[in-house]
Design an enzyme around this catalytic site. Structure first.
Site, PDB file in Angstrom:
ATOM      1  N   MET A 187      31.433  29.198  46.392  1.00 53.31           N
ATOM      2  CA  MET A 187      32.269  30.208  47.057  1.00 53.31           C
ATOM      3  C   MET A 187      31.439  31.051  48.034  1.00 53.31           C
ATOM      4  O   MET A 187      31.265  32.233  47.842  1.00 53.31           O
ATOM      5  CB  MET A 187      32.928  31.093  45.989  1.00 53.31           C
ATOM      6  CG  MET A 187      33.818  30.308  45.036  1.00 53.31           C
ATOM      7  SD  MET A 187      34.218  31.226  43.529  1.00 53.31           S
ATOM      8  CE  MET A 187      32.726  30.994  42.553  1.00 53.31           C
ATOM      9  N   GLN A 245      42.741  34.230  47.014  1.00 49.41           N
ATOM     10  CA  GLN A 245      42.349  35.502  47.618  1.00 49.41           C
ATOM     11  C   GLN A 245      43.381  35.944  48.655  1.00 49.41           C
ATOM     12  O   GLN A 245      43.879  37.080  48.619  1.00 49.41           O
ATOM     13  CB  GLN A 245      40.989  35.369  48.317  1.00 49.41           C
ATOM     14  CG  GLN A 245      39.796  35.160  47.408  1.00 49.41           C
ATOM     15  CD  GLN A 245      38.518  34.932  48.213  1.00 49.41           C
ATOM     16  OE1 GLN A 245      38.560  34.590  49.391  1.00 49.41           O
ATOM     17  NE2 GLN A 245      37.371  35.115  47.575  1.00 49.41           N
ATOM     18  N   THR A 293      28.684  34.861  44.193  1.00 52.61           N
ATOM     19  CA  THR A 293      29.544  35.426  45.225  1.00 52.61           C
ATOM     20  C   THR A 293      29.727  36.900  44.926  1.00 52.61           C
ATOM     21  O   THR A 293      29.819  37.285  43.759  1.00 52.61           O
ATOM     22  CB  THR A 293      30.927  34.733  45.246  1.00 52.61           C
ATOM     23  OG1 THR A 293      31.891  35.586  45.886  1.00 52.61           O
ATOM     24  CG2 THR A 293      31.428  34.416  43.853  1.00 52.61           C
ATOM     25  N   ASN A 294      29.761  37.717  45.972  1.00 51.89           N
ATOM     26  CA  ASN A 294      30.071  39.135  45.783  1.00 51.89           C
ATOM     27  C   ASN A 294      31.567  39.353  45.577  1.00 51.89           C
ATOM     28  O   ASN A 294      31.990  40.032  44.644  1.00 51.89           O
ATOM     29  CB  ASN A 294      29.611  39.950  46.996  1.00 51.89           C
ATOM     30  CG  ASN A 294      28.129  40.238  47.017  1.00 51.89           C
ATOM     31  OD1 ASN A 294      27.659  41.212  46.451  1.00 51.89           O
ATOM     32  ND2 ASN A 294      27.376  39.384  47.694  1.00 51.89           N
ATOM     33  N   THR A 295      32.377  38.771  46.461  1.00 54.74           N
ATOM     34  CA  THR A 295      33.812  39.050  46.457  1.00 54.74           C
ATOM     35  C   THR A 295      34.468  38.742  45.118  1.00 54.74           C
ATOM     36  O   THR A 295      35.286  39.527  44.618  1.00 54.74           O
ATOM     37  CB  THR A 295      34.508  38.261  47.574  1.00 54.74           C
ATOM     38  OG1 THR A 295      33.997  38.687  48.840  1.00 54.74           O
ATOM     39  CG2 THR A 295      36.013  38.468  47.546  1.00 54.74           C
ATOM     40  N   CYS A 322      27.718  40.112  51.084  1.00 54.39           N
ATOM     41  CA  CYS A 322      28.358  38.804  50.960  1.00 54.39           C
ATOM     42  C   CYS A 322      27.232  37.793  50.927  1.00 54.39           C
ATOM     43  O   CYS A 322      26.271  37.899  51.706  1.00 54.39           O
ATOM     44  CB  CYS A 322      29.302  38.540  52.124  1.00 54.39           C
ATOM     45  SG  CYS A 322      30.050  36.898  52.069  1.00 54.39           S
ATOM     46  N   THR A 323      27.318  36.816  50.053  1.00 49.71           N
ATOM     47  CA  THR A 323      26.173  35.938  49.827  1.00 49.71           C
ATOM     48  C   THR A 323      25.879  35.000  50.995  1.00 49.71           C
ATOM     49  O   THR A 323      24.857  34.318  50.990  1.00 49.71           O
ATOM     50  CB  THR A 323      26.366  35.117  48.533  1.00 49.71           C
ATOM     51  OG1 THR A 323      27.650  34.460  48.566  1.00 49.71           O
ATOM     52  CG2 THR A 323      26.290  36.026  47.317  1.00 49.71           C
ATOM     53  N   GLU A 324      26.769  34.973  52.011  1.00 47.53           N
ATOM     54  CA  GLU A 324      26.480  34.165  53.206  1.00 47.53           C
ATOM     55  C   GLU A 324      25.762  34.945  54.303  1.00 47.53           C
ATOM     56  O   GLU A 324      25.198  34.340  55.220  1.00 47.53           O
ATOM     57  CB  GLU A 324      27.783  33.597  53.803  1.00 47.53           C
ATOM     58  CG  GLU A 324      28.375  32.408  53.077  1.00 47.53           C
ATOM     59  CD  GLU A 324      29.170  32.824  51.852  1.00 47.53           C
ATOM     60  OE1 GLU A 324      29.339  31.998  50.948  1.00 47.53           O
ATOM     61  OE2 GLU A 324      29.623  33.985  51.801  1.00 47.53           O
TER      62      GLU A 324
END
Length: 230
Positions: free
Chosen positions: A10, A52, A83-85, A197-199
């Site tokens: 994710m 989401q 994932t943060n979200t 955000c991990t991206e």
């Protein structure tokens, strides 16, 4: 060494970073041919993104809780949600499992507080910036003041994540936009910037900000490895 359970996908672009980091960190600390003892479950992000977008967070929580149970059944001794979200459904995952859950907001806050900072700017998905599950935890549990960009810039940050970074696209134009937004947050009083955000660490880093940046992906991986080797 405790076995790390990685719940990822994710997106898979950032999950690659988690897998790389936990293995590199274990090798750095133990030397030789050591690597992380981990199990990885990578879900289809399209399924999660739909939940989401349609505000079906309860279903998303049930789905990820089942996946976390599968990781525990596979021998995971601590759990990392990559994932943060989706930490919006952390409580559902924690209730469904018995192993320690490494919360990304707590890990990040510990690093920020350790540096003596009180006010941070947040770059993340719109869900993370605009809802209270993340900013509220930073504020209420860790006494951090969180500054987010205005609505127009929040949309830019969000769209770059979903339309570019999650698809492996890294754009110089988007990097310039992020640099501008980080500079604006610093002008508003942010003492540091959370790459929430991990991206995002695929696009910008310390050299792109006028104030220190906190890479939540790396901090999360470092905490997981510390717990694994403790």
């Amino acid at each position: 060494m405790k076995r790390i359970g990685l719940l990822g996908g994710m997106s898979w672009e950032s999950t690659i970073e988690y897998y790389r980091l936990v293995n590199e960190l274990v090798a750095e600390q133990l030397g030789g041919l050591h690597s992380a003892d981990c199990v990885l479950r990578s879900v289809d992000f399209a399924d999660i993104e739909l939940l989401q977008r349609e505000d079906r967070w309860s279903e998303a929580g049930e789905r990820l809780a089942r996946e976390a149970q599968n990781l525990e059944a596979a021998g995971a001794e601590l759990l990392v949600l990559c994932t943060n979200t989706m930490h919006k459904v952390a409580a559902e995952i924690e209730l469904a499992t018995t192993i320690p859950f490494v919360h990304i907001a707590d890990t990040t806050a510990a690093a920020v507080r350790g540096d003596g900072l009180e006010r941070v700017g947040l770059l993340a998905t719109a869900y993370t910036m605009e809802q209270d599950f993340y900013t509220g935890r930073l504020r209420n549990d860790h006494r951090l003041q969180v500054i987010t960009p205005p609505a127009r810039d929040r949309k830019i940050v969000h769209d770059v994540i979903y339309d570019e970074l999650c698809r492996g696209i890294v754009s110089d134009l988007s990097r310039e936009q992020y640099r501008r937004i980080m500079a604006d947050l610093a002008e508003q009083g942010a003492q540091g910037i959370l790459l929430g955000c991990t991206e995002i660490d695929l696009l910008v880093g310390a050299d792109d900000s006028p104030v220190p940046v906190y890479d939540t992906t790396r901090l999360h991986a470092e905490r997981a490895v510390a717990l694994s080797l403790s």
